[in-house]
Design a protein around this motif. Sequence first.
Motif, mmCIF file in Angstrom:
data_model
loop_
_atom_site.group_PDB
_atom_site.id
_atom_site.type_symbol
_atom_site.label_atom_id
_atom_site.label_comp_id
_atom_site.label_asym_id
_atom_site.label_seq_id
_atom_site.Cartn_x
_atom_site.Cartn_y
_atom_site.Cartn_z
ATOM 1 N N HIS A 142 0.052 -7.549 8.389
ATOM 2 C CA HIS A 142 -0.743 -7.807 7.195
ATOM 3 C C HIS A 142 0.083 -7.828 5.916
ATOM 4 O O HIS A 142 -0.453 -7.777 4.831
ATOM 5 C CB HIS A 142 -1.851 -6.764 7.083
ATOM 6 C CG HIS A 142 -2.644 -6.640 8.334
ATOM 7 N ND1 HIS A 142 -3.401 -7.670 8.823
ATOM 8 C CD2 HIS A 142 -2.761 -5.619 9.220
ATOM 9 C CE1 HIS A 142 -3.964 -7.289 9.958
ATOM 10 N NE2 HIS A 142 -3.595 -6.062 10.213
ATOM 11 N N GLU A 143 1.407 -7.891 6.038
ATOM 12 C CA GLU A 143 2.256 -7.853 4.858
ATOM 13 C C GLU A 143 1.931 -8.995 3.890
ATOM 14 O O GLU A 143 2.012 -8.840 2.689
ATOM 15 C CB GLU A 143 3.727 -7.941 5.266
ATOM 16 C CG GLU A 143 4.212 -6.791 6.141
ATOM 17 C CD GLU A 143 4.380 -5.496 5.372
ATOM 18 O OE1 GLU A 143 4.221 -5.516 4.135
ATOM 19 O OE2 GLU A 143 4.665 -4.470 5.996
ATOM 20 N N ALA A 144 1.552 -10.167 4.404
ATOM 21 C CA ALA A 144 1.320 -11.332 3.557
ATOM 22 C C ALA A 144 -0.171 -11.657 3.472
ATOM 23 O O ALA A 144 -0.562 -12.811 3.463
ATOM 24 C CB ALA A 144 2.097 -12.532 4.098
ATOM 25 N N ARG A 187 2.785 1.378 -0.841
ATOM 26 C CA ARG A 187 3.160 0.461 0.235
ATOM 27 C C ARG A 187 1.959 0.169 1.127
ATOM 28 O O ARG A 187 1.738 -0.968 1.546
ATOM 29 C CB ARG A 187 4.306 1.041 1.057
ATOM 30 C CG ARG A 187 4.828 0.062 2.115
ATOM 31 C CD ARG A 187 6.022 0.602 2.889
ATOM 32 N NE ARG A 187 6.547 -0.438 3.764
ATOM 33 C CZ ARG A 187 6.026 -0.758 4.950
ATOM 34 N NH1 ARG A 187 4.960 -0.119 5.392
ATOM 35 N NH2 ARG A 187 6.564 -1.725 5.674
ATOM 36 N N LEU A 188 1.188 1.202 1.430
ATOM 37 C CA LEU A 188 -0.023 0.999 2.218
ATOM 38 C C LEU A 188 -0.942 -0.002 1.538
ATOM 39 O O LEU A 188 -1.445 -0.940 2.168
ATOM 40 C CB LEU A 188 -0.752 2.343 2.398
ATOM 41 C CG LEU A 188 -2.226 2.270 2.812
ATOM 42 C CD1 LEU A 188 -2.354 1.702 4.203
ATOM 43 C CD2 LEU A 188 -2.877 3.635 2.709
ATOM 44 N N ALA A 189 -1.177 0.187 0.234
ATOM 45 C CA ALA A 189 -2.081 -0.702 -0.496
ATOM 46 C C ALA A 189 -1.567 -2.139 -0.493
ATOM 47 O O ALA A 189 -2.354 -3.085 -0.461
ATOM 48 C CB ALA A 189 -2.267 -0.204 -1.921
ATOM 49 N N ALA A 190 -0.248 -2.314 -0.514
ATOM 50 C CA ALA A 190 0.330 -3.655 -0.554
ATOM 51 C C ALA A 190 0.178 -4.394 0.771
ATOM 52 O O ALA A 190 0.170 -5.632 0.793
ATOM 53 C CB ALA A 190 1.806 -3.578 -0.929
ATOM 54 N N GLN A 248 -12.501 -4.595 -2.348
ATOM 55 C CA GLN A 248 -11.154 -5.090 -2.062
ATOM 56 C C GLN A 248 -10.418 -4.069 -1.202
ATOM 57 O O GLN A 248 -10.543 -2.862 -1.406
ATOM 58 C CB GLN A 248 -10.404 -5.357 -3.375
ATOM 59 C CG GLN A 248 -9.175 -6.231 -3.199
ATOM 60 C CD GLN A 248 -8.688 -6.819 -4.514
ATOM 61 O OE1 GLN A 248 -9.396 -7.596 -5.168
ATOM 62 N NE2 GLN A 248 -7.489 -6.445 -4.911
ATOM 63 N N LEU A 249 -9.637 -4.560 -0.248
ATOM 64 C CA LEU A 249 -9.020 -3.693 0.753
ATOM 65 C C LEU A 249 -8.040 -2.703 0.147
ATOM 66 O O LEU A 249 -8.043 -1.515 0.492
ATOM 67 C CB LEU A 249 -8.309 -4.546 1.816
ATOM 68 C CG LEU A 249 -9.177 -5.517 2.613
ATOM 69 C CD1 LEU A 249 -8.325 -6.269 3.627
ATOM 70 C CD2 LEU A 249 -10.304 -4.798 3.318
ATOM 71 N N ALA A 288 -8.247 1.341 0.250
ATOM 72 C CA ALA A 288 -7.247 2.209 0.878
ATOM 73 C C ALA A 288 -6.782 3.289 -0.097
ATOM 74 O O ALA A 288 -6.631 4.454 0.273
ATOM 75 C CB ALA A 288 -6.063 1.380 1.366
ATOM 76 N N ARG A 289 -6.546 2.912 -1.345
ATOM 77 C CA ARG A 289 -6.138 3.905 -2.345
ATOM 78 C C ARG A 289 -7.208 4.978 -2.518
ATOM 79 O O ARG A 289 -6.911 6.172 -2.628
ATOM 80 C CB ARG A 289 -5.879 3.216 -3.691
ATOM 81 C CG ARG A 289 -4.622 2.368 -3.753
ATOM 82 C CD ARG A 289 -4.452 1.768 -5.144
ATOM 83 N NE ARG A 289 -3.306 0.894 -5.230
ATOM 84 C CZ ARG A 289 -2.051 1.300 -5.402
ATOM 85 N NH1 ARG A 289 -1.800 2.604 -5.517
ATOM 86 N NH2 ARG A 289 -1.053 0.444 -5.475
#
Length: 590
Positions: free
Chosen positions: A19-21, A312-315, A335-336, A340-341
């Motif tokens: 899911h990086e991109a 990093r998780l959020a990104a 928004q994902l 997560a945050r």
Amino acid sequence: AAAGLVLFRSLRPEEREVHEARALASPESLEEHCREAIGEPRIERVGERIFVAIGYDLANTILVRTDEGAVVIDAGMSPARSRVSRDALLEASPGPVAALVLTHSHIDHIGGAAAWTEVAGEDLPIWATKNLVEHFYKQYGVFRRAEAMRGGRQFGWHVSDAAMPCSALGRRIDLEAALEVGVRMPTNTFEGEAAFDVGGLTFELQEAHGETHDQLFVWIPTLGALAPGDNYYRTFPNLYTIRGTSPRPVDDWIESLDRMRRLAPRTLLPSHTAPLEGRERIAEQLTRYRDGIQWVRDQTVRAANRGEPVDRLAARVGLPGELAAEPALAELYGQLDWSARAIYTNELGWFDGRPETLYPVPPRERAERTVRMMGGHEAVLRAANEAREAGELRWSLELLAHLRELTLAPTPGDAPQDPERAPALREALEATLEALAAGIANTNGRGYLLESAHELRAGYERLPRPRPSAAVVDAIPLELLFEVMQSRLIPERADVHESVVFRFPDEPDAEGRPRQFVITVRRRVAEVVEGEPLPGTPDPVATLIADAATYRRIALKLIGPGEAIADGSVEVEGDALALATFFERFDRSL
């Protein structure tokens, strides 16, 4: 069971790193969503008895016709808009109104209740969870100004309909109309489960924590119809709202969806976006929805347990496979990364394990050092403008944020720190925010960016104060009014040690004595105590004695204390001048 849950959430799916991109929803998808899931104002008939008003307001209003009268679920945001949808519903299904159900305390669901009591009478039975009143008034508590400021941006107060055709959940809100607060407090409240019958139909109500802690859903067994409130709508859910509230109870939200699935409804009547029909289709939608929420929750848990920083998780957070392709999970409202945050900080707090975050360089010093190292203000501004022209909009905004820290005011509406450089920076920020917003489909994010650009261009404008009805004012908990006073103390006027007693003979405490509060100002802090004063409290400079309704109006600036004293509705024991001076120690403009 707990151990099994921990093991389950420790699974490491093979697609963990895919899911990086992650690609956000496109602006074109927002326009399609506004047409298909919301559309023009209309009444949709679902079966023989159910009528749904869609597109009139941010939230839908649902009318269920029985042989003895209609049961209405949710009432819209303002009396002005609710009267229009009410009349359309009653034209489509004429007859008396027997009851109103409020699924939760958000203003877009309860602010128009007065429109329904106008036709059904003030004695209209109104059902809600026991928690609704407390949660409604929390919106007007100590963080009211912050939530109002951010809420005005989130909903794009000054943003044109062309730039934002809907709010993803429904029609764009009318903030001016919403200033008329037509809330009516529930007459029938419950915890757990409740039921009532009207015209041979049974309406079962269940507490269902999710988007709020006071949420309920409505189940009508005879019709196989389920009204989930805001625990399901056709967009990824707002597990955290950027206007500012505590993060939503994600595990409870999942559990509430699972209880809905057990009912196997044939008809789903969300309070936002269009109804759904068909048992199999609804089962699939509710299942995918809860799976999308749990995926983000579990990704966050796994990342935290690996020691992964929250940034990093959020990104990289994203949905896998068919969940990513599910239209009802598109990031048009929630928004994902925001979710997560919120999950991370709600469970573990703000610290994400990185040692450099424990003792950071102060923001202004960091900005000064960064800008100096990059060649100075003009060089950074030039680089930000070049990045915007190249389409590198997030990087452009990142660079401009350093300059904003050094140039503009830290608080909206204040004078800039560097007046000479402020105009050029405002122009660059406005251009970058508008360009970034053009590519954002999430209406909360787009609204916030565009409204922030408007503030740079036209100046910050505070939202007008709501105009609460007498019913709303009379139900305000006294303890909330005194809690708010603590944070409104003006420290520069509070270098004293004094106390004032507030006594309310018409509201007895548990022992039958007049309820009272003691405010003590000490070391520039306002201490509030209900009941008897704490040890060390000085003798009061004055005691204010009033009925609770009068004091509520004084606290809300609906009447002045001098006026109340003059007409005899407030009595002062002690030094009236000292009492007036005491009130001047508090900011009553908020």
